[in-house]
Design a protein around this motif. Structure first.
Motif, PDB file in Angstrom:
ATOM      1  N   LEU A 151     -24.857  -6.787  -7.681  1.00  0.00           N
ATOM      2  CA  LEU A 151     -26.208  -6.249  -7.825  1.00  0.00           C
ATOM      3  C   LEU A 151     -26.451  -5.134  -6.814  1.00  0.00           C
ATOM      4  N   ASN A 152     -27.173  -4.090  -7.247  1.00  0.00           N
ATOM      5  CA  ASN A 152     -27.521  -3.027  -6.302  1.00  0.00           C
ATOM      6  C   ASN A 152     -28.838  -3.295  -5.591  1.00  0.00           C
ATOM      7  N   LEU A 153     -29.564  -4.347  -6.036  1.00  0.00           N
ATOM      8  CA  LEU A 153     -30.830  -4.730  -5.409  1.00  0.00           C
ATOM      9  C   LEU A 153     -30.812  -6.231  -5.161  1.00  0.00           C
ATOM     10  N   ALA A 154     -31.256  -6.660  -3.993  1.00  0.00           N
ATOM     11  CA  ALA A 154     -31.314  -8.086  -3.676  1.00  0.00           C
ATOM     12  C   ALA A 154     -32.421  -8.754  -4.489  1.00  0.00           C
ATOM     13  N   PRO A 155     -32.162  -9.896  -5.115  1.00  0.00           N
ATOM     14  CA  PRO A 155     -33.177 -10.548  -5.943  1.00  0.00           C
ATOM     15  C   PRO A 155     -34.147 -11.395  -5.142  1.00  0.00           C
ATOM     16  N   GLU A 156     -35.270 -11.697  -5.787  1.00  0.00           N
ATOM     17  CA  GLU A 156     -36.248 -12.632  -5.244  1.00  0.00           C
ATOM     18  C   GLU A 156     -35.707 -14.054  -5.324  1.00  0.00           C
ATOM     19  N   CYS A 157     -35.090 -14.389  -6.466  1.00  0.00           N
ATOM     20  CA  CYS A 157     -34.454 -15.685  -6.656  1.00  0.00           C
ATOM     21  C   CYS A 157     -33.498 -15.587  -7.841  1.00  0.00           C
ATOM     22  N   VAL A 158     -32.669 -16.605  -8.004  1.00  0.00           N
ATOM     23  CA  VAL A 158     -31.704 -16.648  -9.107  1.00  0.00           C
ATOM     24  C   VAL A 158     -31.791 -18.017  -9.776  1.00  0.00           C
ATOM     25  N   LEU A 159     -31.769 -18.001 -11.110  1.00  0.00           N
ATOM     26  CA  LEU A 159     -31.749 -19.219 -11.902  1.00  0.00           C
ATOM     27  C   LEU A 159     -30.603 -19.096 -12.907  1.00  0.00           C
ATOM     28  N   ARG A 160     -30.369 -20.180 -13.670  1.00  0.00           N
ATOM     29  CA  ARG A 160     -29.357 -20.087 -14.721  1.00  0.00           C
ATOM     30  C   ARG A 160     -29.660 -21.089 -15.830  1.00  0.00           C
ATOM     31  N   ASN A 161     -29.226 -20.744 -17.035  1.00  0.00           N
ATOM     32  CA  ASN A 161     -29.143 -21.713 -18.109  1.00  0.00           C
ATOM     33  C   ASN A 161     -27.751 -21.621 -18.714  1.00  0.00           C
TER      34      ASN A 161
ATOM     35  N   ARG B 166     -36.046  -1.766 -13.871  1.00  0.00           N
ATOM     36  CA  ARG B 166     -35.617  -0.480 -14.438  1.00  0.00           C
ATOM     37  C   ARG B 166     -34.550   0.190 -13.559  1.00  0.00           C
ATOM     38  N   ALA B 167     -34.618  -0.060 -12.242  1.00  0.00           N
ATOM     39  CA  ALA B 167     -33.674   0.567 -11.315  1.00  0.00           C
ATOM     40  C   ALA B 167     -32.368  -0.212 -11.182  1.00  0.00           C
ATOM     41  N   ALA B 168     -32.304  -1.404 -11.781  1.00  0.00           N
ATOM     42  CA  ALA B 168     -31.102  -2.226 -11.648  1.00  0.00           C
ATOM     43  C   ALA B 168     -29.885  -1.496 -12.207  1.00  0.00           C
ATOM     44  N   ALA B 169     -28.817  -1.489 -11.423  1.00  0.00           N
ATOM     45  CA  ALA B 169     -27.565  -0.836 -11.835  1.00  0.00           C
ATOM     46  C   ALA B 169     -26.397  -1.676 -11.348  1.00  0.00           C
ATOM     47  N   PRO B 170     -26.233  -2.873 -11.923  1.00  0.00           N
ATOM     48  CA  PRO B 170     -25.163  -3.759 -11.448  1.00  0.00           C
ATOM     49  C   PRO B 170     -23.787  -3.178 -11.733  1.00  0.00           C
ATOM     50  N   ASP B 171     -22.828  -3.616 -10.966  1.00  0.00           N
ATOM     51  CA  ASP B 171     -21.427  -3.252 -11.177  1.00  0.00           C
ATOM     52  C   ASP B 171     -20.940  -4.048 -12.392  1.00  0.00           C
ATOM     53  N   LEU B 172     -20.861  -3.389 -13.554  1.00  0.00           N
ATOM     54  CA  LEU B 172     -20.558  -4.097 -14.792  1.00  0.00           C
ATOM     55  C   LEU B 172     -19.163  -4.688 -14.797  1.00  0.00           C
ATOM     56  N   GLN B 173     -18.220  -3.995 -14.192  1.00  0.00           N
ATOM     57  CA  GLN B 173     -16.863  -4.526 -14.123  1.00  0.00           C
ATOM     58  C   GLN B 173     -16.842  -5.816 -13.309  1.00  0.00           C
ATOM     59  N   ALA B 174     -17.621  -5.833 -12.233  1.00  0.00           N
ATOM     60  CA  ALA B 174     -17.680  -7.029 -11.387  1.00  0.00           C
ATOM     61  C   ALA B 174     -18.339  -8.198 -12.104  1.00  0.00           C
ATOM     62  N   LEU B 175     -19.277  -7.909 -13.013  1.00  0.00           N
ATOM     63  CA  LEU B 175     -19.962  -8.986 -13.734  1.00  0.00           C
ATOM     64  C   LEU B 175     -19.024  -9.745 -14.660  1.00  0.00           C
ATOM     65  N   LYS B 176     -17.925  -9.131 -15.048  1.00  0.00           N
ATOM     66  CA  LYS B 176     -17.008  -9.790 -15.975  1.00  0.00           C
ATOM     67  C   LYS B 176     -16.436 -11.086 -15.401  1.00  0.00           C
ATOM     68  N   VAL B 177     -16.343 -11.176 -14.083  1.00  0.00           N
ATOM     69  CA  VAL B 177     -15.773 -12.388 -13.489  1.00  0.00           C
ATOM     70  C   VAL B 177     -16.715 -13.576 -13.639  1.00  0.00           C
ATOM     71  N   LEU B 178     -17.979 -13.330 -14.028  1.00  0.00           N
ATOM     72  CA  LEU B 178     -18.949 -14.404 -14.210  1.00  0.00           C
ATOM     73  C   LEU B 178     -18.875 -15.027 -15.602  1.00  0.00           C
ATOM     74  N   ALA B 179     -18.012 -14.496 -16.463  1.00  0.00           N
ATOM     75  CA  ALA B 179     -17.870 -15.023 -17.818  1.00  0.00           C
ATOM     76  C   ALA B 179     -17.574 -16.531 -17.777  1.00  0.00           C
ATOM     77  N   PRO B 180     -18.130 -17.308 -18.738  1.00  0.00           N
ATOM     78  CA  PRO B 180     -18.779 -16.858 -19.970  1.00  0.00           C
ATOM     79  C   PRO B 180     -20.259 -16.527 -19.837  1.00  0.00           C
ATOM     80  N   LEU B 181     -20.838 -16.646 -18.632  1.00  0.00           N
ATOM     81  CA  LEU B 181     -22.266 -16.351 -18.484  1.00  0.00           C
ATOM     82  C   LEU B 181     -22.515 -14.850 -18.386  1.00  0.00           C
ATOM     83  N   ASP B 182     -23.630 -14.415 -18.991  1.00  0.00           N
ATOM     84  CA  ASP B 182     -24.088 -13.040 -18.869  1.00  0.00           C
ATOM     85  C   ASP B 182     -25.129 -12.966 -17.759  1.00  0.00           C
TER      86      ASP B 182
END
Length: 259
Positions: free
Chosen positions: A132-142, A157-173
Protein backbone atom coordinates in the motif's frame (compact mmCIF):
# COMPACT_ATOMS: atom_id res chain seq x y z
CA UNK A 1 -23.26 -13.10 -26.75
CA UNK A 2 -24.29 -9.81 -25.16
CA UNK A 3 -22.01 -7.18 -23.67
CA UNK A 4 -23.65 -5.15 -20.94
CA UNK A 5 -22.41 -2.17 -18.93
CA UNK A 6 -23.55 -2.79 -15.34
CA UNK A 7 -24.12 -0.35 -12.46
CA UNK A 8 -24.54 2.61 -14.79
CA UNK A 9 -27.09 4.43 -16.95
CA UNK A 10 -24.36 5.41 -19.43
CA UNK A 11 -22.51 3.32 -21.98
CA UNK A 12 -18.76 3.15 -21.46
CA UNK A 13 -19.18 3.52 -17.69
CA UNK A 14 -19.85 0.96 -14.98
CA UNK A 15 -18.43 -2.52 -15.43
CA UNK A 16 -18.74 -4.32 -18.79
CA UNK A 17 -19.70 -7.99 -18.65
CA UNK A 18 -20.19 -10.52 -21.42
CA UNK A 19 -23.24 -12.77 -21.13
CA UNK A 20 -23.48 -16.07 -23.02
CA UNK A 21 -26.84 -17.89 -22.69
CA UNK A 22 -26.50 -21.65 -23.19
CA UNK A 23 -28.85 -24.57 -23.78
CA UNK A 24 -26.16 -26.88 -22.40
CA UNK A 25 -22.74 -26.37 -20.89
CA UNK A 26 -19.65 -25.94 -22.99
CA UNK A 27 -16.45 -27.48 -21.69
CA UNK A 28 -14.58 -25.58 -18.98
CA UNK A 29 -11.72 -25.05 -21.42
CA UNK A 30 -14.05 -23.51 -24.02
CA UNK A 31 -15.65 -21.17 -21.48
CA UNK A 32 -12.25 -20.08 -20.18
CA UNK A 33 -11.02 -19.49 -23.73
CA UNK A 34 -14.09 -17.34 -24.52
CA UNK A 35 -13.55 -15.31 -21.34
CA UNK A 36 -9.88 -14.80 -22.20
CA UNK A 37 -10.83 -13.75 -25.74
CA UNK A 38 -13.39 -11.26 -24.41
CA UNK A 39 -10.80 -9.87 -21.95
CA UNK A 40 -13.49 -8.33 -19.74
CA UNK A 41 -13.64 -8.54 -15.97
CA UNK A 42 -16.08 -11.45 -16.32
CA UNK A 43 -17.96 -13.48 -18.87
CA UNK A 44 -21.11 -15.12 -17.47
CA UNK A 45 -22.57 -18.37 -18.80
CA UNK A 46 -25.92 -19.75 -17.69
CA UNK A 47 -28.15 -22.75 -18.33
CA UNK A 48 -31.79 -22.91 -17.26
CA UNK A 49 -32.58 -25.76 -14.87
CA UNK A 50 -35.75 -27.85 -14.66
CA UNK A 51 -37.18 -25.78 -11.79
CA UNK A 52 -36.78 -22.52 -13.73
CA UNK A 53 -33.68 -21.29 -11.91
CA UNK A 54 -30.58 -20.37 -13.90
CA UNK A 55 -27.32 -22.12 -13.05
CA UNK A 56 -24.69 -19.41 -13.57
CA UNK A 57 -20.90 -19.57 -13.83
CA UNK A 58 -18.45 -16.68 -14.12
CA UNK A 59 -15.02 -16.60 -15.74
CA UNK A 60 -12.41 -13.85 -15.60
CA UNK A 61 -9.73 -13.84 -18.33
CA UNK A 62 -7.57 -15.87 -15.92
CA UNK A 63 -9.85 -18.27 -14.03
CA UNK A 64 -13.35 -19.28 -13.00
CA UNK A 65 -14.66 -16.98 -10.24
CA UNK A 66 -16.75 -18.09 -7.25
CA UNK A 67 -18.95 -14.97 -7.03
CA UNK A 68 -19.62 -12.08 -9.41
CA UNK A 69 -22.30 -9.43 -8.97
CA UNK A 70 -22.06 -7.24 -12.06
CA UNK A 71 -22.17 -10.16 -14.50
CA UNK A 72 -25.21 -11.54 -12.63
CA UNK A 73 -26.91 -8.17 -12.99
CA UNK A 74 -26.03 -8.19 -16.70
CA UNK A 75 -27.35 -11.75 -17.08
CA UNK A 76 -30.65 -10.81 -15.44
CA UNK A 77 -30.99 -7.91 -17.86
CA UNK A 78 -30.42 -10.21 -20.87
CA UNK A 79 -32.89 -12.82 -19.60
CA UNK A 80 -35.61 -10.21 -19.07
CA UNK A 81 -34.98 -8.14 -22.21
CA UNK A 82 -34.70 -11.20 -24.47
CA UNK A 83 -37.86 -12.64 -22.88
CA UNK A 84 -36.13 -15.81 -21.81
CA UNK A 85 -37.96 -15.42 -18.50
CA UNK A 86 -39.70 -12.69 -16.51
CA UNK A 87 -38.61 -11.26 -13.16
CA UNK A 88 -38.30 -12.29 -10.40
CA UNK A 89 -35.40 -14.55 -11.31
CA UNK A 90 -33.27 -17.03 -9.37
CA UNK A 91 -29.62 -17.68 -10.19
CA UNK A 92 -27.86 -20.68 -8.68
CA UNK A 93 -24.11 -20.77 -8.08
CA UNK A 94 -22.06 -23.50 -6.44
CA UNK A 95 -20.16 -21.25 -4.01
CA UNK A 96 -22.91 -18.72 -3.27
CA UNK A 97 -26.22 -20.55 -3.35
CA UNK A 98 -29.31 -18.87 -4.75
CA UNK A 99 -29.21 -15.21 -5.85
CA UNK A 100 -32.63 -13.67 -6.36
CA UNK A 101 -33.15 -10.75 -8.76
CA UNK A 102 -36.18 -8.47 -8.89
CA UNK A 103 -36.99 -5.36 -10.89
CA UNK A 104 -37.69 -2.48 -8.52
CA UNK A 105 -40.36 0.15 -9.07
CA UNK A 106 -37.64 2.62 -10.10
CA UNK A 107 -36.49 0.26 -12.87
CA UNK A 108 -33.27 -0.85 -11.18
CA UNK A 109 -32.49 -4.55 -10.95
CA UNK A 110 -31.83 -5.67 -7.37
CA UNK A 111 -29.85 -8.77 -6.39
CA UNK A 112 -30.05 -10.64 -3.07
CA UNK A 113 -26.65 -11.78 -1.77
CA UNK A 114 -25.56 -13.66 1.34
CA UNK A 115 -24.23 -11.37 4.06
CA UNK A 116 -20.43 -11.64 4.00
CA UNK A 117 -19.52 -9.04 6.60
CA UNK A 118 -15.74 -8.82 7.12
CA UNK A 119 -14.01 -9.42 10.43
CA UNK A 120 -11.35 -7.12 11.93
CA UNK A 121 -7.74 -8.25 11.60
CA UNK A 122 -5.45 -7.52 14.53
CA UNK A 123 -2.24 -8.09 12.56
CA UNK A 124 -2.64 -7.62 8.79
CA UNK A 125 -0.08 -9.42 6.64
CA UNK A 126 3.06 -7.38 6.16
CA UNK A 127 2.90 -8.08 2.42
CA UNK A 128 -0.40 -6.17 2.27
CA UNK A 129 0.89 -3.20 4.27
CA UNK A 130 4.09 -3.07 2.20
CA UNK A 131 2.06 -3.04 -1.04
CA UNK A 132 0.00 0.00 0.00
CA UNK A 133 1.16 3.54 -0.72
CA UNK A 134 -1.01 4.89 2.13
CA UNK A 135 -1.24 3.56 5.69
CA UNK A 136 -4.80 2.37 6.48
CA UNK A 137 -7.06 3.24 9.38
CA UNK A 138 -7.77 -0.47 9.89
CA UNK A 139 -7.87 -3.77 7.99
CA UNK A 140 -10.59 -6.42 7.89
CA UNK A 141 -11.14 -9.55 5.80
CA UNK A 142 -13.78 -11.94 4.59
CA UNK A 143 -13.53 -15.02 2.37
CA UNK A 144 -13.10 -12.85 -0.76
CA UNK A 145 -10.74 -9.99 0.07
CA UNK A 146 -8.74 -7.86 2.45
CA UNK A 147 -10.69 -4.70 3.38
CA UNK A 148 -8.37 -1.70 3.70
CA UNK A 149 -10.24 1.15 5.40
CA UNK A 150 -9.23 4.78 4.95
CA UNK A 151 -10.66 7.94 6.48
CA UNK A 152 -11.54 9.84 3.28
CA UNK A 153 -12.65 9.34 -0.31
CA UNK A 154 -9.59 11.32 -1.43
CA UNK A 155 -7.35 8.60 0.05
CA UNK A 156 -9.29 5.90 -1.79
CA UNK A 157 -8.90 7.79 -5.06
CA UNK A 158 -5.17 8.28 -4.36
CA UNK A 159 -4.56 4.60 -3.57
CA UNK A 160 -1.86 3.14 -5.82
CA UNK A 161 -0.93 -0.27 -4.42
CA UNK A 162 1.93 -2.30 -5.84
CA UNK A 163 -0.17 -4.68 -7.95
CA UNK A 164 2.62 -7.17 -8.47
CA UNK A 165 3.10 -7.37 -4.70
CA UNK A 166 -0.63 -7.98 -4.17
CA UNK A 167 -0.40 -11.23 -6.10
CA UNK A 168 1.27 -12.93 -3.14
CA UNK A 169 -1.99 -12.43 -1.19
CA UNK A 170 -3.88 -14.80 -3.52
CA UNK A 171 -6.51 -16.17 -3.40
CA UNK A 172 -7.70 -13.02 -1.58
CA UNK A 173 -8.12 -9.73 -3.44
CA UNK A 174 -7.93 -6.22 -1.96
CA UNK A 175 -10.65 -3.59 -1.59
CA UNK A 176 -9.89 -0.06 -0.34
CA UNK A 177 -12.81 1.85 1.12
CA UNK A 178 -13.75 5.03 3.02
CA UNK A 179 -16.74 7.25 3.77
CA UNK A 180 -17.98 8.96 0.62
CA UNK A 181 -18.02 12.68 -0.07
CA UNK A 182 -21.41 12.53 -1.86
CA UNK A 183 -22.43 8.88 -1.36
CA UNK A 184 -22.44 6.91 1.89
CA UNK A 185 -19.18 5.14 1.10
CA UNK A 186 -16.73 4.63 -1.71
CA UNK A 187 -14.36 1.86 -2.73
CA UNK A 188 -11.90 0.55 -5.31
CA UNK A 189 -11.10 -3.12 -5.96
CA UNK A 190 -7.77 -4.63 -6.97
CA UNK A 191 -7.45 -8.26 -8.07
CA UNK A 192 -4.24 -8.90 -10.03
CA UNK A 193 -4.08 -12.54 -8.91
CA UNK A 194 -7.56 -13.44 -10.15
CA UNK A 195 -8.64 -11.24 -13.01
CA UNK A 196 -6.93 -7.94 -13.68
CA UNK A 197 -5.35 -4.87 -12.14
CA UNK A 198 -8.47 -2.96 -11.01
CA UNK A 199 -12.09 -4.03 -11.38
CA UNK A 200 -14.33 -1.15 -12.55
CA UNK A 201 -17.36 -1.97 -10.34
CA UNK A 202 -17.52 -5.03 -8.11
CA UNK A 203 -20.99 -6.15 -7.05
CA UNK A 204 -19.85 -9.17 -5.04
CA UNK A 205 -17.58 -7.28 -2.63
CA UNK A 206 -20.56 -5.19 -1.55
CA UNK A 207 -21.85 -8.30 0.22
CA UNK A 208 -19.09 -7.39 2.69
CA UNK A 209 -18.83 -3.62 2.29
CA UNK A 210 -22.53 -2.93 2.87
CA UNK A 211 -22.85 -4.65 6.28
CA UNK A 212 -19.60 -3.04 7.41
CA UNK A 213 -20.69 0.49 6.48
CA UNK A 214 -24.28 -0.07 7.60
CA UNK A 215 -23.03 -0.90 11.09
CA UNK A 216 -20.49 1.92 11.13
CA UNK A 217 -22.89 4.57 9.82
CA UNK A 218 -25.94 3.30 11.70
CA UNK A 219 -28.19 2.95 8.66
CA UNK A 220 -29.58 0.00 6.69
CA UNK A 221 -29.90 1.62 3.24
CA UNK A 222 -26.83 3.07 1.55
CA UNK A 223 -25.61 4.40 -1.78
CA UNK A 224 -22.11 3.35 -2.79
CA UNK A 225 -19.67 4.72 -5.34
CA UNK A 226 -16.95 2.56 -6.82
CA UNK A 227 -14.42 5.20 -7.78
CA UNK A 228 -12.62 3.46 -10.64
CA UNK A 229 -11.87 5.25 -13.91
CA UNK A 230 -15.22 4.07 -15.33
CA UNK A 231 -17.04 4.42 -11.95
CA UNK A 232 -20.42 3.04 -10.93
CA UNK A 233 -23.22 3.51 -8.42
CA UNK A 234 -24.73 0.76 -6.28
CA UNK A 235 -27.94 1.11 -4.26
CA UNK A 236 -27.71 -1.18 -1.25
CA UNK A 237 -29.51 -2.34 1.86
CA UNK A 238 -29.11 -4.96 4.60
CA UNK A 239 -31.87 -7.18 5.97
CA UNK A 240 -30.89 -9.87 8.48
CA UNK A 241 -28.57 -12.33 6.71
CA UNK A 242 -29.07 -10.89 3.21
CA UNK A 243 -27.47 -7.95 1.42
CA UNK A 244 -29.38 -6.36 -1.46
CA UNK A 245 -27.47 -4.61 -4.23
CA UNK A 246 -29.25 -2.78 -7.06
CA UNK A 247 -28.03 -1.00 -10.15
CA UNK A 248 -28.84 0.19 -13.64
CA UNK A 249 -27.67 -1.60 -16.79
CA UNK A 250 -27.31 -0.63 -20.44
CA UNK A 251 -26.59 -2.86 -23.44
CA UNK A 252 -23.54 -2.15 -25.56
CA UNK A 253 -23.29 -5.13 -27.93
CA UNK A 254 -25.09 -8.17 -29.26
CA UNK A 255 -23.10 -10.65 -31.32
CA UNK A 256 -22.47 -14.26 -32.23
CA UNK A 257 -19.55 -16.42 -31.15
CA UNK A 258 -18.02 -18.94 -33.55
CA UNK A 259 -16.21 -21.90 -31.97
Amino acid sequence: MYQIDAFTHERFKGNPAAVVPLDRWLSDAQMQAIAAENNLSETAFFVREADGAFHIRWFSPLAEIDFCGHATLASAFVIIEQRIAAAPLTFRAAAVGDIGVVRRADGLLEMSFPNRAPEPVAEPPQALLDALNLAPECVLRNRQAWFVVYSSEEQVRAAAPDLQALKVLAPLDVVVTAPGSQQDFTSRYFWPANGGDEDPVTGSIHAGLVPYWAARLGKSSLVALQASRRSGLLYCRVEDDRVFVAGAVVQYLQGQIEI
